[in-house]
Design a protein around this motif. Structure first.
Motif, PDB file in Angstrom:
ATOM      1  N   ILE A  15     -23.629   9.229  12.570  1.00  0.00           N
ATOM      2  CA  ILE A  15     -23.643   7.795  12.900  1.00  0.00           C
ATOM      3  C   ILE A  15     -24.487   7.554  14.148  1.00  0.00           C
ATOM      4  N   THR A  18     -28.186   8.078  13.428  1.00  0.00           N
ATOM      5  CA  THR A  18     -28.753   6.970  12.643  1.00  0.00           C
ATOM      6  C   THR A  18     -28.884   5.718  13.515  1.00  0.00           C
ATOM      7  N   ALA A  19     -27.874   5.488  14.365  1.00  0.00           N
ATOM      8  CA  ALA A  19     -27.914   4.316  15.249  1.00  0.00           C
ATOM      9  C   ALA A  19     -29.106   4.406  16.203  1.00  0.00           C
ATOM     10  N   ARG A  20     -29.353   5.619  16.711  1.00  0.00           N
ATOM     11  CA  ARG A  20     -30.490   5.802  17.628  1.00  0.00           C
ATOM     12  C   ARG A  20     -31.813   5.569  16.890  1.00  0.00           C
ATOM     13  N   THR A  23     -32.391   1.992  16.509  1.00  0.00           N
ATOM     14  CA  THR A  23     -32.826   1.414  17.786  1.00  0.00           C
ATOM     15  C   THR A  23     -34.322   1.651  17.976  1.00  0.00           C
ATOM     16  N   PHE A  30     -26.256  -3.082  14.186  1.00  0.00           N
ATOM     17  CA  PHE A  30     -25.972  -2.779  12.776  1.00  0.00           C
ATOM     18  C   PHE A  30     -24.514  -3.079  12.476  1.00  0.00           C
ATOM     19  N   ILE A  35     -24.939   0.794   8.240  1.00  0.00           N
ATOM     20  CA  ILE A  35     -25.161   2.178   8.707  1.00  0.00           C
ATOM     21  C   ILE A  35     -24.778   3.169   7.613  1.00  0.00           C
ATOM     22  N   LEU A  67     -20.319   3.778  21.344  1.00  0.00           N
ATOM     23  CA  LEU A  67     -20.811   2.584  20.635  1.00  0.00           C
ATOM     24  C   LEU A  67     -20.154   1.372  21.266  1.00  0.00           C
ATOM     25  N   SER A  69     -19.087  -2.729  20.241  1.00  0.00           N
ATOM     26  CA  SER A  69     -19.007  -3.593  19.059  1.00  0.00           C
ATOM     27  C   SER A  69     -18.492  -4.978  19.420  1.00  0.00           C
ATOM     28  N   TYR A  88     -22.349  -3.515  15.663  1.00  0.00           N
ATOM     29  CA  TYR A  88     -22.294  -2.338  16.547  1.00  0.00           C
ATOM     30  C   TYR A  88     -23.664  -2.071  17.165  1.00  0.00           C
ATOM     31  N   GLU A  89     -23.610  -1.352  18.284  1.00  0.00           N
ATOM     32  CA  GLU A  89     -24.846  -0.969  18.982  1.00  0.00           C
ATOM     33  C   GLU A  89     -24.559   0.329  19.742  1.00  0.00           C
ATOM     34  N   ILE A  90     -25.511   1.226  19.762  1.00  0.00           N
ATOM     35  CA  ILE A  90     -25.304   2.476  20.504  1.00  0.00           C
ATOM     36  C   ILE A  90     -25.436   2.186  22.007  1.00  0.00           C
TER      37      ILE A  90
END
Lengths: 118, 259
Positions: A15, A18-20, A23, A30, A35, A67, A69, A88-90
């Motif tokens: 996760i 993938t979040a990075r 970005t 996301f 995701i 993360l 949210s 959500y955001e890293i």
């Protein structure tokens, strides 16, 4: 055996990674289903990750501060006639943790290779 | 022999017709049935979780289901989408049960901590006021909404105060105060009141747009307040003017008589 709290599970690492990646591609925000789809495409998996597994992992990552949210604007969802989404955001801590995990993988890989050559 | 063959053919034909009919029924209702099953499962395993966690998981699942259906409806037949929904729910079955167990346990612990935070909140406000009046003024507009693990959720009525306290420098400052006053590290999570669930007591109509807007904006619970009786002294100005007019009339009369 109880899992150590500071150790990331493969799904959590996936996760974060993938979040990075999102970005870097300019889409830092996301939602859960988004995701899951990205992870499926990236890993070439046959199925989307299960609801329970995904949302539990997202909650754990948020609890650790990796993360962040929030709920999207309810008016936006109402206009689009759909349920409100959790976004959500890293975080910076998340990126640092991911980098730490990646370094660990490299170090372990080199050590394993070294042991095999010896 | 011939009769047996005819019977067999007849049986096969009836079986085929019924199979087609059954498949047609399954295909027609599979979609709704799968959704119903997944939603029922979510309602079941979240039913004993604390309300904030329960609401969050249910709303998040609802939006996920809607997105999955939207994304797959174009590509697959309804029964395939239904199967995907069911398989995905079944995949996370163990984690759902684990989530329920941890949500109940953590919820119990969080409620205990939250009680302590609420009772000690004035001490934190004093600590903040003695160090930064500006942060204190922003923090005054907020209310502690919940404790979730290491997080303290603060609810704000206005975006301005929310953004100021959420700015890294101020957040860290308040988190230092939390350590100093509550004796253990806590992280601050800010929440705008517009995203909270609205509620009311005493048969108040929540369809009233003004009331609804106020609740969504400021949070809290709507309560009927009886109008207090008018105070007697509030009529004094009226009496005062009357007395002045009578006195003026008397003075005028006296002055005429004297003249």
């Amino acid at each position: 055996m109880r899992r150590r709290k500071d150790v990331l599970l493969p799904i959590e690492l996936s996760i974060l990674d993938t979040a990075r990646e999102l970005t870097v591609r300019g889409r830092p925000v996301f939602h859960g289903f988004g995701i899951a789809g990205e992870m499926q495409d990236r890993d070439g998996a046959k199925r989307l990750v299960g609801h329970g597994t995904l949302y539990r992992a997202l909650e754990r990552l948020e609890e650790r501060g990796l993360l962040r949210s929030w709920w999207e604007d309810p008016q936006e969802a109402a206009l689009a006639r759909r349920p409100v989404r959790r976004l959500y955001e890293i975080t910076a801590e998340g990126e640092a943790e991911l980098a730490r995990a990646a370094r660990w993988v490299v170090v372990e890989g080199v050590r394993t290779l070294g042991a095999a050559e010896a | 022999m011939m009769t047996e063959l005819v019977q067999l053919a007849f049986g096969a034909a009836v079986g085929a017709v019924f199979s087609v009919l059954l498949w047609w029924v399954i295909a027609g209702y599979s979609y709704d049935a799968a959704l119903w099953l997944v939603r029922s499962w979510v309602r079941t395993y979240t039913s004993i979780a604390p309300s904030r966690r329960r609401e969050r998981r249910r709303r998040e699942m609802e939006s996920d289901l809607q997105m999955q259906i939207e994304s797959e409806r174009e590509r697959y037949a309804p029964e395939v989408v239904a199967l995907h929904l069911l398989v995905r729910a079944a995949d996370g079955f163990g984690d759902d049960l684990g989530w329920t167990a941890s949500a109940v346990w953590n919820g119990w612990m969080d409620r205990r901590r939250f009680k302590q935070v609420r009772s000690d909140w004035p001490r934190l406000m004093e600590w903040v006021a003695s160090r930064s009046l500006l942060v204190h003024s922003y923090l005054q507009i907020s209310t502690p909404a919940a404790v979730e693990g290491e997080w303290l959720v603060l609810r704000f009525a206005f975006k301005l105060h929310h953004d100021r306290i959420c700015a890294p420098r101020n957040r860290e400052f308040v988190e230092q105060g939390l350590v100093a006053q509550f004796g253990r590290p806590m992280k601050l999570r800010c929440e705008l009141a517009s995203h909270v669930h609205v509620e009311a007591t005493g048969g108040i109509n929540l369809d009233d747009p003004v009331l609804r807007f106020a609740l969504e904006r400021f949070g809290g619970r709507a309560r009927r307040v009886e109008t207090p009786p008018r105070r007697r002294w509030s009529r004094l100005p009226g009496w005062g003017i009357g007395i002045l007019v009578i006195m003026a009339a008397l003075l005028l009369a006296v002055s005429r008589l004297a003249g």
